[in-house]
Design a protein around this motif. Structure first.
Motif, mmCIF file in Angstrom:
data_model
loop_
_atom_site.group_PDB
_atom_site.id
_atom_site.type_symbol
_atom_site.label_atom_id
_atom_site.label_comp_id
_atom_site.label_asym_id
_atom_site.label_seq_id
_atom_site.Cartn_x
_atom_site.Cartn_y
_atom_site.Cartn_z
ATOM 1 N N LEU A 177 0.814 -1.208 0.000
ATOM 2 C CA LEU A 177 0.000 0.000 0.000
ATOM 3 C C LEU A 177 0.851 1.263 0.000
ATOM 4 C CD1 LEU A 177 -2.931 -0.804 2.444
ATOM 5 C CD2 LEU A 177 -3.141 -0.133 0.048
ATOM 6 N N ALA A 178 0.434 2.244 -0.783
ATOM 7 C CA ALA A 178 1.056 3.560 -0.773
ATOM 8 C C ALA A 178 0.692 4.296 0.515
ATOM 9 C CB ALA A 178 0.600 4.365 -1.986
ATOM 10 N N VAL A 179 1.451 5.346 0.793
ATOM 11 C CA VAL A 179 1.267 6.143 2.004
ATOM 12 C C VAL A 179 0.623 7.478 1.658
ATOM 13 C CG1 VAL A 179 2.430 7.250 3.954
ATOM 14 C CG2 VAL A 179 3.278 5.050 3.084
ATOM 15 N N HIS A 180 -0.334 7.884 2.478
ATOM 16 C CA HIS A 180 -0.924 9.218 2.391
ATOM 17 C C HIS A 180 -0.578 9.964 3.671
ATOM 18 C CE1 HIS A 180 -3.966 12.403 2.565
ATOM 19 N NE2 HIS A 180 -4.125 12.249 1.260
ATOM 20 N N ASP A 181 -0.053 11.180 3.540
ATOM 21 C CA ASP A 181 0.265 11.985 4.714
ATOM 22 C C ASP A 181 -0.060 13.443 4.420
ATOM 23 O OD1 ASP A 181 2.371 12.878 3.118
ATOM 24 O OD2 ASP A 181 3.889 11.689 4.161
ATOM 25 N N ALA A 182 0.562 14.357 5.128
ATOM 26 C CA ALA A 182 0.255 15.776 4.950
ATOM 27 C C ALA A 182 0.532 16.260 3.528
ATOM 28 C CB ALA A 182 1.061 16.601 5.956
ATOM 29 N N LYS A 183 1.394 15.566 2.796
ATOM 30 C CA LYS A 183 1.705 15.935 1.418
ATOM 31 C C LYS A 183 0.755 15.299 0.417
ATOM 32 C CE LYS A 183 6.642 16.563 2.355
ATOM 33 N NZ LYS A 183 8.022 16.117 2.018
ATOM 34 N N GLY A 184 -0.175 14.474 0.890
ATOM 35 C CA GLY A 184 -1.081 13.767 -0.002
ATOM 36 C C GLY A 184 -0.597 12.354 -0.258
ATOM 37 N N TRP A 185 -1.094 11.740 -1.327
ATOM 38 C CA TRP A 185 -0.657 10.395 -1.693
ATOM 39 C C TRP A 185 0.757 10.446 -2.262
ATOM 40 C CZ3 TRP A 185 -2.672 6.125 -0.044
ATOM 41 C CH2 TRP A 185 -4.034 6.070 0.286
ATOM 42 N N HIS A 186 1.607 9.553 -1.777
ATOM 43 C CA HIS A 186 2.965 9.461 -2.308
ATOM 44 C C HIS A 186 2.958 8.480 -3.467
ATOM 45 C CE1 HIS A 186 5.402 11.749 0.675
ATOM 46 N NE2 HIS A 186 4.248 11.668 1.305
ATOM 47 N N LEU A 187 2.898 9.034 -4.668
ATOM 48 C CA LEU A 187 2.860 8.243 -5.894
ATOM 49 C C LEU A 187 4.065 8.595 -6.762
ATOM 50 C CD1 LEU A 187 -0.960 8.468 -6.675
ATOM 51 C CD2 LEU A 187 0.267 6.653 -5.455
ATOM 52 N N ASP A 188 5.223 8.627 -6.132
ATOM 53 C CA ASP A 188 6.446 9.001 -6.828
ATOM 54 C C ASP A 188 6.807 7.950 -7.868
ATOM 55 O OD1 ASP A 188 6.982 11.351 -5.197
ATOM 56 O OD2 ASP A 188 7.364 9.924 -3.580
ATOM 57 N N PRO A 189 7.507 8.356 -8.920
ATOM 58 C CA PRO A 189 7.904 7.395 -9.958
ATOM 59 C C PRO A 189 9.016 6.480 -9.468
ATOM 60 C CG PRO A 189 8.892 9.524 -10.388
ATOM 61 C CD PRO A 189 7.956 9.734 -9.227
ATOM 62 N N TYR A 190 9.133 5.341 -10.101
ATOM 63 C CA TYR A 190 10.215 4.408 -9.830
ATOM 64 C C TYR A 190 11.522 4.978 -10.363
ATOM 65 C CZ TYR A 190 13.060 0.160 -10.200
ATOM 66 O OH TYR A 190 14.053 -0.772 -10.104
ATOM 67 N N VAL A 191 12.604 4.798 -9.612
ATOM 68 C CA VAL A 191 13.931 5.190 -10.080
ATOM 69 C C VAL A 191 14.863 3.989 -9.983
ATOM 70 C CG1 VAL A 191 13.723 7.644 -9.533
ATOM 71 C CG2 VAL A 191 14.567 6.061 -7.787
ATOM 72 N N SER A 192 15.734 3.849 -10.962
ATOM 73 C CA SER A 192 16.732 2.781 -10.919
ATOM 74 C C SER A 192 17.952 3.195 -10.115
ATOM 75 C CB SER A 192 17.164 2.400 -12.340
ATOM 76 O OG SER A 192 16.113 1.780 -13.030
ATOM 77 N N THR A 193 18.291 4.479 -10.162
ATOM 78 C CA THR A 193 19.395 5.001 -9.357
ATOM 79 C C THR A 193 18.856 5.299 -7.971
ATOM 80 O OG1 THR A 193 20.404 5.991 -11.307
ATOM 81 C CG2 THR A 193 21.133 6.793 -9.162
ATOM 82 N N GLY A 194 19.030 4.365 -7.043
ATOM 83 C CA GLY A 194 18.494 4.553 -5.703
ATOM 84 C C GLY A 194 17.139 3.903 -5.552
ATOM 85 N N GLU A 195 16.370 4.417 -4.588
ATOM 86 C CA GLU A 195 15.071 3.828 -4.270
ATOM 87 C C GLU A 195 13.976 4.893 -4.271
ATOM 88 O OE1 GLU A 195 17.710 2.873 -1.738
ATOM 89 O OE2 GLU A 195 18.153 1.415 -3.306
ATOM 90 N N SER A 196 12.757 4.441 -4.559
ATOM 91 C CA SER A 196 11.582 5.304 -4.519
ATOM 92 C C SER A 196 10.671 4.964 -3.345
ATOM 93 C CB SER A 196 10.766 5.144 -5.813
ATOM 94 O OG SER A 196 11.502 5.500 -6.936
ATOM 95 N N PHE A 197 11.038 4.000 -2.534
ATOM 96 C CA PHE A 197 10.087 3.327 -1.674
ATOM 97 C C PHE A 197 9.788 4.105 -0.388
ATOM 98 C CE2 PHE A 197 13.029 0.118 -3.658
ATOM 99 C CZ PHE A 197 12.316 0.066 -4.836
#
Length: 468
Positions: A177-197
């Motif tokens: 499940l994605a996280v929703h907080d004060a910034k709204g839904w965290h639906l960031d794109p996937y990145v290969s350099t590092g992590e998006s999680f």
């Protein structure tokens, strides 16, 4: 993620244990009608609380003959911790990150079908996010659950979600499940350099049915039972973890218990250099106990080391790390440090990657006794826009600068240690971990905690080290 190249200030012994990270080797069921209130004793959340929380995943999977394809059913129950009614949730299908929405001849590796408990929309964010609308708004403190069929096909690449010869790696393969907080839904794109999680601490119960010829290391405390003829069922229970990962293959295995009481299970491919396997096991056992003393006792009881010859660098998951292993070992200490910095003390890995990578690399440097007195120069910042606290949105556009999260970040923490004193720094980190145990941390949280333990004004320090 494992360390990058060895910085100039590393000793020869330290250099041999630094390897290129995996990410840089890839191209630069119930329904809402069942909802019931939580017990009255539950704490009252704030409107900006991260939600949904109280996550409980129950998963049953079955593999094909070699672990390349997995199918089964997944159920997740959750609570609304926000003051606002929860009308929808998003499942993150991170395993689709590199392949995106696929092609007709090669579809996305992760598929969700037969959703119960809500109405699924069309996948978005390059097929890494699936919106599920709930039948009715979920009020604060109420629980509900979703269930769905899941299909997982391991891609043909040596990767955290991929394969090496007869061995399969299933990192970030399970929908969460994605996280929703004060910034709204965290639906960031996937990145290969590092992590998006970015995920909240959750409970997992996972049943994995596989051919008996395959060994299956996995997040959590695991045990096996006989299945149908020729098959074994590996069971895993993991409490308060942010993700669940596993691997499969004809591994060689060994099990030992650290002096501090942690069960360490090692799995390695037969062609992995024996000297490197021994060194990883030695350093890994020492690290799990040392960091337990420095940051708080490792709470999960078991950790698995998965070692192969050609895996690129290392990758951390709760209770399981994947390690590329040469005769000189691998990045095991850095990855073990991630059990605290990202695992136990959580953070938004897309929004503030320094909070896990810099902290893990600082712990790595301390473990090996690196001399960090001249490890960084203010002249080494590439531009005015470069800051240690930049998000992955910046680093993905400037992949050549991403090493700064490891090098400049660990150096900054080492300098903070010299600024406030080694004993004070040790107390700070242990208390900081305790204050955010199984929770979430932010740059502002850390700056406030650091300032609270010293009379020195740290504002000039933050500016100098671009901790914004």
């Amino acid at each position: 993620m494992s360390s990058l190249r060895a910085p100039a200030w590393c000793s020869r012994a330290a250099r041999r244990l630094l390897v290129v990270p995996l990410a840089l080797l890839v191209a630069v069921g119930a329904t809402a009608a069942d909802a019931v209130p939580e017990p009255a004793a539950a704490p009252t959340p704030k409107a900006a609380a991260a939600t949904p929380d109280g996550l409980r995943y129950n998963v049953s999977l079955r593999s094909d003959a070699d672990g390349s394809r997995w199918t089964g059913r997944q159920r997740v129950s959750f609570r609304n911790a926000s003051d606002r009614p929860l009308r929808e949730v998003f499942m993150r299908l991170w395993g689709n990150g590199d392949d995106k929405c696929g092609t007709p001849s090669r579809p996305s590796p992760i598929k969700i079908t037969k959703v119960r408990g809500g109405t699924a929309g069309r996948p978005t964010v390059n097929c890494t996010a699936l919106r599920i609308t709930l039948p009715r708004p979920l009020a604060r403190g109420e629980r509900t659950a979703l269930s769905f069929d899941v299909s997982i096909t391991v891609p043909q690449r040596n990767h955290r979600f991929g394969r090496e010869g007869a061995f399969r790696f299933l990192g970030n393969a399970l929908p969460v499940l994605a996280v929703h907080d004060a910034k709204g839904w965290h639906l960031d794109p996937y990145v290969s350099t590092g992590e998006s999680f970015y995920a909240l601490a959750s409970d997992f119960r996972v049943r994995i049915d596989h051919p008996s010829a395959l060994k299956v290391p996995a997040t959590g405390r695991t045990w096996t039972r006989h299945g149908t003829p020729g098959r074994t069922v590996t069971h895993s229970v993991a409490h308060q973890v942010r993700d669940f990962a596993w691997a499969a293959g004809p591994f060689r295995t060994a099990t030992e218990t650290s002096p501090g009481g942690v069960r360490v299970k090692s799995y390695w491919a037969p062609n992995t250099p024996a000297a490197g396997v021994r060194l990883n096991r030695k350093d890994g056992v020492a690290a799990i106990d040392r960091f337990g003393k420095e940051f708080g006792h490792y709470p999960y009881g078991e950790i698995d080391f998965v070692m192969t010859k050609d895996f690129g660098g290392g990758m951390e998951y709760p209770g399981l790390v994947i390690l590329g292993t040469t005769e000189e070992g691998g990045a095991v200490v850095h990855e073990v440090a991630h059990q605290w910095w990202y695992g136990i003390v959580g953070n938004d890995e897309y929004g503030a990657p320094w909070l896990d990578e810099s902290f893990a690399q600082y712990a790595n440097a301390r473990f090996y006794g690196w001399d960090t007195r001249e490890c960084w120069s203010d002249d080494d910042w590439p531009s005015q826009d470069t800051a240690l606290t930049n998000s992955m949105a910046y680093w993905a556009k400037h992949p050549g600068e991403y090493h700064l999260v490891y090098t400049a970040g660990s150096c900054a923490l080492a300098r903070l240690e010299r600024t406030i004193g080694a004993d004070t720094m040790a107390r700070l980190l242990k208390q900081y971990a305790r204050d955010h145990w199984y929770g979430l941390s932010s740059t502002a949280d850390f700056k406030k905690a650091a300032q609270s333990v010293t009379d020195n004004d740290l504002d000039p320090f933050w500016k100098q080290h671009r901790i914004r």
